[in-house]
Design a protein around this motif. Structure first.
Motif, mmCIF file in Angstrom:
data_model
loop_
_atom_site.group_PDB
_atom_site.id
_atom_site.type_symbol
_atom_site.label_atom_id
_atom_site.label_comp_id
_atom_site.label_asym_id
_atom_site.label_seq_id
_atom_site.Cartn_x
_atom_site.Cartn_y
_atom_site.Cartn_z
ATOM 1 N N THR A 52 -27.803 19.528 -3.915
ATOM 2 C CA THR A 52 -27.824 18.338 -3.067
ATOM 3 C C THR A 52 -27.167 18.694 -1.739
ATOM 4 O OG1 THR A 52 -27.652 16.907 -4.999
ATOM 5 C CG2 THR A 52 -27.080 15.935 -2.877
ATOM 6 N N VAL A 53 -27.882 18.441 -0.650
ATOM 7 C CA VAL A 53 -27.376 18.761 0.687
ATOM 8 C C VAL A 53 -27.320 17.488 1.503
ATOM 9 C CG1 VAL A 53 -27.731 20.113 2.782
ATOM 10 C CG2 VAL A 53 -28.413 21.062 0.563
ATOM 11 N N GLU A 54 -26.180 17.248 2.137
ATOM 12 C CA GLU A 54 -26.030 16.114 3.050
ATOM 13 C C GLU A 54 -25.691 16.659 4.425
ATOM 14 O OE1 GLU A 54 -22.923 13.965 1.152
ATOM 15 O OE2 GLU A 54 -24.242 13.092 -0.361
ATOM 16 N N GLY A 55 -26.386 16.158 5.458
ATOM 17 C CA GLY A 55 -26.152 16.612 6.818
ATOM 18 C C GLY A 55 -27.321 17.425 7.327
ATOM 19 N N GLU A 56 -27.285 17.731 8.602
ATOM 20 C CA GLU A 56 -28.406 18.414 9.237
ATOM 21 C C GLU A 56 -28.236 19.925 9.178
ATOM 22 O OE1 GLU A 56 -30.765 18.722 13.520
ATOM 23 O OE2 GLU A 56 -29.039 17.402 13.332
ATOM 24 N N VAL A 57 -29.192 20.573 8.508
ATOM 25 C CA VAL A 57 -29.183 22.024 8.388
ATOM 26 C C VAL A 57 -30.298 22.589 9.258
ATOM 27 C CG1 VAL A 57 -29.486 23.971 6.813
ATOM 28 C CG2 VAL A 57 -28.258 21.933 6.044
ATOM 29 N N ALA A 58 -29.968 23.528 10.118
ATOM 30 C CA ALA A 58 -30.968 24.248 10.908
ATOM 31 C C ALA A 58 -31.250 25.572 10.204
ATOM 32 C CB ALA A 58 -30.452 24.493 12.318
ATOM 33 N N THR A 59 -32.441 26.121 10.421
ATOM 34 C CA THR A 59 -32.777 27.384 9.766
ATOM 35 C C THR A 59 -33.328 28.379 10.779
ATOM 36 O OG1 THR A 59 -35.027 26.675 9.216
ATOM 37 C CG2 THR A 59 -33.317 26.267 7.557
ATOM 38 N N VAL A 60 -33.211 29.638 10.412
ATOM 39 C CA VAL A 60 -33.815 30.720 11.186
ATOM 40 C C VAL A 60 -34.332 31.752 10.184
ATOM 41 C CG1 VAL A 60 -31.633 31.972 11.440
ATOM 42 C CG2 VAL A 60 -33.480 32.342 13.095
ATOM 43 N N ASN A 61 -35.504 32.307 10.470
ATOM 44 C CA ASN A 61 -36.028 33.371 9.609
ATOM 45 C C ASN A 61 -35.358 34.688 9.999
ATOM 46 O OD1 ASN A 61 -38.371 31.332 9.294
ATOM 47 N ND2 ASN A 61 -38.842 32.940 7.836
ATOM 48 N N SER A 62 -34.658 35.302 9.027
ATOM 49 C CA SER A 62 -34.068 36.613 9.302
ATOM 50 C C SER A 62 -35.051 37.722 8.924
ATOM 51 C CB SER A 62 -32.743 36.786 8.559
ATOM 52 O OG SER A 62 -32.928 36.715 7.167
ATOM 53 N N SER A 63 -36.073 37.371 8.188
ATOM 54 C CA SER A 63 -37.197 38.254 7.886
ATOM 55 C C SER A 63 -38.357 37.310 7.551
ATOM 56 C CB SER A 63 -36.867 39.198 6.719
ATOM 57 O OG SER A 63 -36.522 38.471 5.575
ATOM 58 N N PRO A 64 -39.588 37.787 7.483
ATOM 59 C CA PRO A 64 -40.718 36.872 7.284
ATOM 60 C C PRO A 64 -40.583 35.988 6.049
ATOM 61 C CG PRO A 64 -41.516 39.025 7.941
ATOM 62 C CD PRO A 64 -40.032 39.170 7.726
ATOM 63 N N ASP A 65 -39.954 36.491 4.992
ATOM 64 C CA ASP A 65 -39.883 35.740 3.737
ATOM 65 C C ASP A 65 -38.550 35.050 3.514
ATOM 66 O OD1 ASP A 65 -42.446 36.555 3.121
ATOM 67 O OD2 ASP A 65 -41.750 38.346 2.052
ATOM 68 N N LEU A 66 -37.611 35.188 4.417
ATOM 69 C CA LEU A 66 -36.273 34.645 4.153
ATOM 70 C C LEU A 66 -35.772 33.781 5.306
ATOM 71 C CD1 LEU A 66 -33.831 34.582 2.253
ATOM 72 C CD2 LEU A 66 -32.912 36.507 3.528
ATOM 73 N N LYS A 67 -35.466 32.523 4.953
ATOM 74 C CA LYS A 67 -34.853 31.608 5.912
ATOM 75 C C LYS A 67 -33.371 31.520 5.621
ATOM 76 C CE LYS A 67 -38.334 28.130 6.938
ATOM 77 N NZ LYS A 67 -38.817 26.823 6.537
ATOM 78 N N ARG A 68 -32.553 31.514 6.676
ATOM 79 C CA ARG A 68 -31.116 31.317 6.524
ATOM 80 C C ARG A 68 -30.745 29.986 7.154
ATOM 81 N NH1 ARG A 68 -28.486 36.341 5.021
ATOM 82 N NH2 ARG A 68 -30.063 37.940 4.960
ATOM 83 N N GLY A 69 -29.881 29.233 6.444
ATOM 84 C CA GLY A 69 -29.528 27.897 6.901
ATOM 85 C C GLY A 69 -28.127 27.861 7.474
ATOM 86 N N PHE A 70 -27.959 27.074 8.522
ATOM 87 C CA PHE A 70 -26.644 26.929 9.147
ATOM 88 C C PHE A 70 -26.497 25.510 9.668
ATOM 89 C CE2 PHE A 70 -28.288 27.113 13.495
ATOM 90 C CZ PHE A 70 -29.501 27.783 13.320
ATOM 91 N N CYS A 71 -25.267 25.087 9.888
ATOM 92 C CA CYS A 71 -25.008 23.740 10.400
ATOM 93 C C CYS A 71 -25.534 23.616 11.825
ATOM 94 C CB CYS A 71 -23.511 23.453 10.357
ATOM 95 S SG CYS A 71 -23.082 21.889 11.161
ATOM 96 N N ALA A 72 -26.301 22.560 12.061
ATOM 97 C CA ALA A 72 -26.873 22.349 13.389
ATOM 98 C C ALA A 72 -25.793 21.986 14.404
ATOM 99 C CB ALA A 72 -27.930 21.258 13.333
ATOM 100 N N ALA A 73 -24.646 21.499 13.954
ATOM 101 C CA ALA A 73 -23.592 21.067 14.878
ATOM 102 C C ALA A 73 -22.608 22.196 15.194
ATOM 103 C CB ALA A 73 -22.845 19.877 14.293
ATOM 104 N N CYS A 74 -22.113 22.893 14.173
ATOM 105 C CA CYS A 74 -21.064 23.899 14.410
ATOM 106 C C CYS A 74 -21.555 25.337 14.263
ATOM 107 C CB CYS A 74 -19.853 23.663 13.503
ATOM 108 S SG CYS A 74 -20.108 24.071 11.772
ATOM 109 N N GLY A 75 -22.745 25.526 13.689
ATOM 110 C CA GLY A 75 -23.312 26.869 13.584
ATOM 111 C C GLY A 75 -22.838 27.677 12.390
ATOM 112 N N ALA A 76 -21.969 27.088 11.541
ATOM 113 C CA ALA A 76 -21.466 27.846 10.389
ATOM 114 C C ALA A 76 -22.608 28.203 9.440
ATOM 115 C CB ALA A 76 -20.423 27.011 9.632
ATOM 116 N N THR A 77 -22.619 29.455 8.983
ATOM 117 C CA THR A 77 -23.623 29.903 8.025
ATOM 118 C C THR A 77 -23.413 29.217 6.688
ATOM 119 O OG1 THR A 77 -23.717 32.052 9.089
ATOM 120 C CG2 THR A 77 -24.525 31.938 6.836
ATOM 121 N N LEU A 78 -24.503 28.722 6.079
ATOM 122 C CA LEU A 78 -24.397 27.981 4.825
ATOM 123 C C LEU A 78 -25.273 28.555 3.718
ATOM 124 C CD1 LEU A 78 -24.549 24.462 6.437
ATOM 125 C CD2 LEU A 78 -22.605 25.357 5.152
ATOM 126 N N PHE A 79 -26.530 28.836 4.030
ATOM 127 C CA PHE A 79 -27.489 29.207 2.984
ATOM 128 C C PHE A 79 -28.258 30.457 3.371
ATOM 129 C CE2 PHE A 79 -27.310 24.507 3.173
ATOM 130 C CZ PHE A 79 -26.596 24.297 2.016
#
Ligand SMILES: [Zn+2]
Ligand SMILES: [Zn+2]
Length: 79
Positions: A52-79
């Motif tokens: 369960t995730v609450e809050g806005e998570v931004a993502t970036v692809n670090s490779s074609p098959d893998l997305k990494r998630g981070f906080c859209a507000a502070c930029g902390a790496t999460l997923f």
């Protein structure tokens, strides 16, 4: 009682899981080192439906098959 929970630096994103992770790993690959900014990435793997995730998570692809998630507000790496 919640088994696993955490969040980002600013508190905008919180996550929790009630089940055991599929696996636990420490990854030393070059992409993890760059994404985390450290020598290794200690992480747990869950099915997305089990987290369960609450809050806005931004993502970036670090490779074609893998997305990494981070906080859209502070930029902390999460997923
Ligand atoms: Zn944040
Ligand atoms: Zn890695």
């Amino acid at each position: 009682m919640t088994k696993y929970q955490g969040g980002c630096l600013c508190g905008a994103v919180r996550y929790r899981a009630e089940v055991a992770p599929i696996n636990e790993r420490v990854c030393h690959c070059r992409i993890c080192q760059k994404a985390i900014g450290a020598a290794f990435n200690a992480r747990l793997l869950f099915r997305i439906d089990d987290v369960t995730v609450e809050g806005e998570v931004a993502t970036v692809n670090s490779s074609p098959d893998l997305k990494r998630g981070f906080c859209a507000a502070c930029g902390a790496t999460l997923f």
